[in-house]
Write a protein that holds these residues in place. Structure first.
Motif, PDB file in Angstrom:
ATOM      1  N   GLY A 104       0.956  -1.339   0.022  1.00  0.00           N
ATOM      2  CA  GLY A 104       0.108  -0.139   0.000  1.00  0.00           C
ATOM      3  C   GLY A 104       0.810   1.448  -0.029  1.00  0.00           C
ATOM      4  O   GLY A 104       0.243   2.512  -0.245  1.00  0.00           O
ATOM      5  N   TRP A 105       2.057   1.115   0.254  1.00  0.00           N
ATOM      6  CA  TRP A 105       2.984   2.318   0.213  1.00  0.00           C
ATOM      7  C   TRP A 105       2.986   3.075  -1.177  1.00  0.00           C
ATOM      8  O   TRP A 105       3.548   4.270  -1.398  1.00  0.00           O
ATOM      9  CB  TRP A 105       4.451   1.964   0.664  1.00  0.00           C
ATOM     10  CG  TRP A 105       4.643   1.879   2.153  1.00  0.00           C
ATOM     11  CD1 TRP A 105       3.534   1.750   2.939  1.00  0.00           C
ATOM     12  CD2 TRP A 105       5.789   1.923   3.011  1.00  0.00           C
ATOM     13  NE1 TRP A 105       4.043   1.999   4.499  1.00  0.00           N
ATOM     14  CE2 TRP A 105       5.350   1.691   4.332  1.00  0.00           C
ATOM     15  CE3 TRP A 105       7.240   1.854   2.631  1.00  0.00           C
ATOM     16  CZ2 TRP A 105       6.338   1.932   5.241  1.00  0.00           C
ATOM     17  CZ3 TRP A 105       7.787   1.733   3.420  1.00  0.00           C
ATOM     18  CH2 TRP A 105       7.748   1.984   4.901  1.00  0.00           C
ATOM     19  N   PHE A 133       2.984   7.618  -3.888  1.00  0.00           N
ATOM     20  CA  PHE A 133       3.654   7.729  -4.936  1.00  0.00           C
ATOM     21  C   PHE A 133       2.682   8.079  -6.350  1.00  0.00           C
ATOM     22  O   PHE A 133       2.924   8.061  -7.233  1.00  0.00           O
ATOM     23  CB  PHE A 133       4.841   7.053  -5.674  1.00  0.00           C
ATOM     24  CG  PHE A 133       5.826   6.785  -4.480  1.00  0.00           C
ATOM     25  CD1 PHE A 133       6.903   7.794  -4.255  1.00  0.00           C
ATOM     26  CD2 PHE A 133       5.598   5.778  -3.703  1.00  0.00           C
ATOM     27  CE1 PHE A 133       7.664   7.606  -3.346  1.00  0.00           C
ATOM     28  CE2 PHE A 133       6.633   5.644  -2.594  1.00  0.00           C
ATOM     29  CZ  PHE A 133       7.733   6.409  -2.253  1.00  0.00           C
ATOM     30  N   GLN A 134       1.347   8.015  -5.996  1.00  0.00           N
ATOM     31  CA  GLN A 134       0.430   7.992  -6.778  1.00  0.00           C
ATOM     32  C   GLN A 134      -0.714   8.862  -6.544  1.00  0.00           C
ATOM     33  O   GLN A 134      -0.721   9.530  -5.449  1.00  0.00           O
ATOM     34  CB  GLN A 134      -0.486   6.569  -6.861  1.00  0.00           C
ATOM     35  CG  GLN A 134       0.511   5.610  -7.346  1.00  0.00           C
ATOM     36  CD  GLN A 134      -0.400   4.083  -7.214  1.00  0.00           C
ATOM     37  OE1 GLN A 134      -1.114   4.102  -6.377  1.00  0.00           O
ATOM     38  NE2 GLN A 134       0.195   3.068  -7.812  1.00  0.00           N
ATOM     39  N   ASN A 135      -1.335   9.493  -7.726  1.00  0.00           N
ATOM     40  CA  ASN A 135      -2.752  10.536  -7.342  1.00  0.00           C
ATOM     41  C   ASN A 135      -3.906   9.045  -7.085  1.00  0.00           C
ATOM     42  O   ASN A 135      -4.664   9.122  -8.003  1.00  0.00           O
ATOM     43  CB  ASN A 135      -3.188  11.359  -8.364  1.00  0.00           C
ATOM     44  CG  ASN A 135      -4.124  12.293  -7.943  1.00  0.00           C
ATOM     45  OD1 ASN A 135      -4.745  12.595  -6.898  1.00  0.00           O
ATOM     46  ND2 ASN A 135      -4.597  12.774  -9.071  1.00  0.00           N
ATOM     47  N   TYR A 136      -3.783   8.656  -5.626  1.00  0.00           N
ATOM     48  CA  TYR A 136      -4.825   7.693  -5.729  1.00  0.00           C
ATOM     49  C   TYR A 136      -6.042   7.807  -5.620  1.00  0.00           C
ATOM     50  O   TYR A 136      -6.784   8.922  -4.936  1.00  0.00           O
ATOM     51  CB  TYR A 136      -4.393   6.919  -4.138  1.00  0.00           C
ATOM     52  CG  TYR A 136      -5.110   5.797  -3.988  1.00  0.00           C
ATOM     53  CD1 TYR A 136      -4.754   4.520  -4.603  1.00  0.00           C
ATOM     54  CD2 TYR A 136      -6.403   5.668  -3.279  1.00  0.00           C
ATOM     55  CE1 TYR A 136      -5.472   3.324  -4.322  1.00  0.00           C
ATOM     56  CE2 TYR A 136      -7.042   4.549  -2.847  1.00  0.00           C
ATOM     57  CZ  TYR A 136      -6.512   3.228  -3.485  1.00  0.00           C
ATOM     58  OH  TYR A 136      -7.432   2.212  -3.417  1.00  0.00           O
ATOM     59  N   GLY A 173      -8.233   0.656  -9.699  1.00  0.00           N
ATOM     60  CA  GLY A 173      -7.183  -0.424  -9.258  1.00  0.00           C
ATOM     61  C   GLY A 173      -5.826  -0.052  -8.636  1.00  0.00           C
ATOM     62  O   GLY A 173      -5.392   1.265  -9.073  1.00  0.00           O
ATOM     63  N   MET A 174      -5.105  -0.451  -8.066  1.00  0.00           N
ATOM     64  CA  MET A 174      -3.973   0.055  -7.267  1.00  0.00           C
ATOM     65  C   MET A 174      -2.906   0.317  -8.331  1.00  0.00           C
ATOM     66  O   MET A 174      -2.197   1.424  -8.148  1.00  0.00           O
ATOM     67  CB  MET A 174      -3.536  -0.896  -6.210  1.00  0.00           C
ATOM     68  CG  MET A 174      -2.028  -0.475  -5.562  1.00  0.00           C
ATOM     69  SD  MET A 174      -1.501  -1.361  -4.313  1.00  0.00           S
ATOM     70  CE  MET A 174      -2.513  -1.130  -2.952  1.00  0.00           C
TER      71      MET A 174
END
Length: 321
Positions: free
Chosen positions: A53-54, A58-61, A66-67
């Motif tokens: 989940g880390w 580093f994403q614009n979640y 999906g991950m």
């Protein structure tokens, strides 16, 4: 006749014998290995697998994707984190609350352990140990309720005692004054955990050779000199190990107490990193920023642990690694 080579001169044979001895040793300890399997699975399932989940940091979640279908933004959230006055304030509060609680906890635990070690009346010693251990088994919610009631302005026992002794003329608003808050957190931690923390030091004192105390007695040493020259050096390695372990929790200030005791008047000194993560992760649904804050916290803790271990190693003291 040619001399036959011993099996120890043959590297392949020696390695085979070494492997067999290792498997034989493991076979003798299979009961211990089976007992450790649940704990290993627990660590893997709840400590290592969630590290995937880390990637959210580093994403614009977005929760509806999906991950690995998220937009990657690099270190954008970390930059935003360190530009946030709210996070920097939470970081300051966390560090100071942790340092105060750790320092008070260490000093009081060592002092009480030394005093208990000097008590010769077994009944008194057991009574003090039992009374000091009991708060450890209370949940932080119960402890927080007790502290809130004790420090209440209207009928708090602390204000009543201080006014009864004519130390103060009017009740003090302990939970509304920012200058008191960190000390309240620190001393409450001491009250709850000091008895439990003394167990480690009392255990270390039992390993000290009694002959040392007898020799010191013959030489005319009093109790204070025995404590200074025998007891404290005897538990020195334990003290250092415990300090190294605490260095790995420098940003793990107790979450429950500040969260439950906070109010609008002391919010600037009560907010900490875990509250920041809770706010942005669960209330504002900014999972990426909350994850970045969590990663920073863990990296700092690991860094301080390694630094403390390295300093102890260079000083020739006990170390964890």
């Amino acid at each position: 006749m040619k001399n036959k080579k011993s099996t120890s001169d043959n590297p392949a044979t020696a390695e085979l014998i070494n492997r067999k001895s290792k498997w034989h040793l493991l076979g003798k300890q299979k009961a211990l290995i089976l007992m450790s399997v649940p704990f290993v699975l627990y660590i893997i399932l709840f400590r290592y697998i969630p590290l995937a989940g880390w990637t959210m940091a580093f994403q614009n979640y977005k929760p509806n994707k999906g991950m690995f279908d998220q937009a990657w933004v690099g270190f954008q959230w970390f930059k935003e984190l360190f530009q946030s006055p709210e996070f920097l304030l939470s970081l300051r509060n966390t560090i100071f609350m942790s340092l105060i609680s750790t320092a008070l906890g260490y000093i009081t635990a060592i002092v009480i352990a030394v005093f208990l070690n000097e008590v010769r009346n077994i009944a008194v010693k057991r009574f003090v140990q039992t009374v000091s251990y009991l708060p450890h088994f209370l949940s932080w919610i119960i402890v927080t309720s007790l502290i809130a009631n004790a420090l209440s302005v209207e009928d708090g026992v602390i204000n009543n005692i201080l006014m009864g002794l004519h130390i103060i003329s009017k009740p003090i608003q302990f939970l509304s004054e920012p200058s008191y808050f960190w000390n309240i957190i620190g001393w409450t931690y001491v009250w709850k955990e000091v008895g439990w923390n003394t167990i480690v030091y009392l255990g270390a004192m039992t390993a000290i050779d009694p002959c040392l105390y007898e020799a010191a007695q013959i030489d005319g040493c009093g109790r204070l000199r025995k404590i200074r020259h025998i007891t404290l050096p005897g538990i020195k390695s334990t003290i250092i190990i415990m300090m190294i372990m605490s260095a790995g929790h420098i940003l793990d200030a107790n979450f429950e107490m500040p969260y439950l005791l906070q109010n609008g008047m002391i919010q600037d000194v009560a907010n900490q990193v875990d509250m920041y993560v809770l706010k942005y992760g669960f209330k504002l649904f900014n999972f990426s920023l909350a994850t970045a804050a969590g990663i920073f916290k863990n990296v700092v803790n690991i860094t301080f642990l390694l630094i403390a271990n390295s300093v102890a190693k260079r000083a020739g003291e006990e170390r964890l690694i």
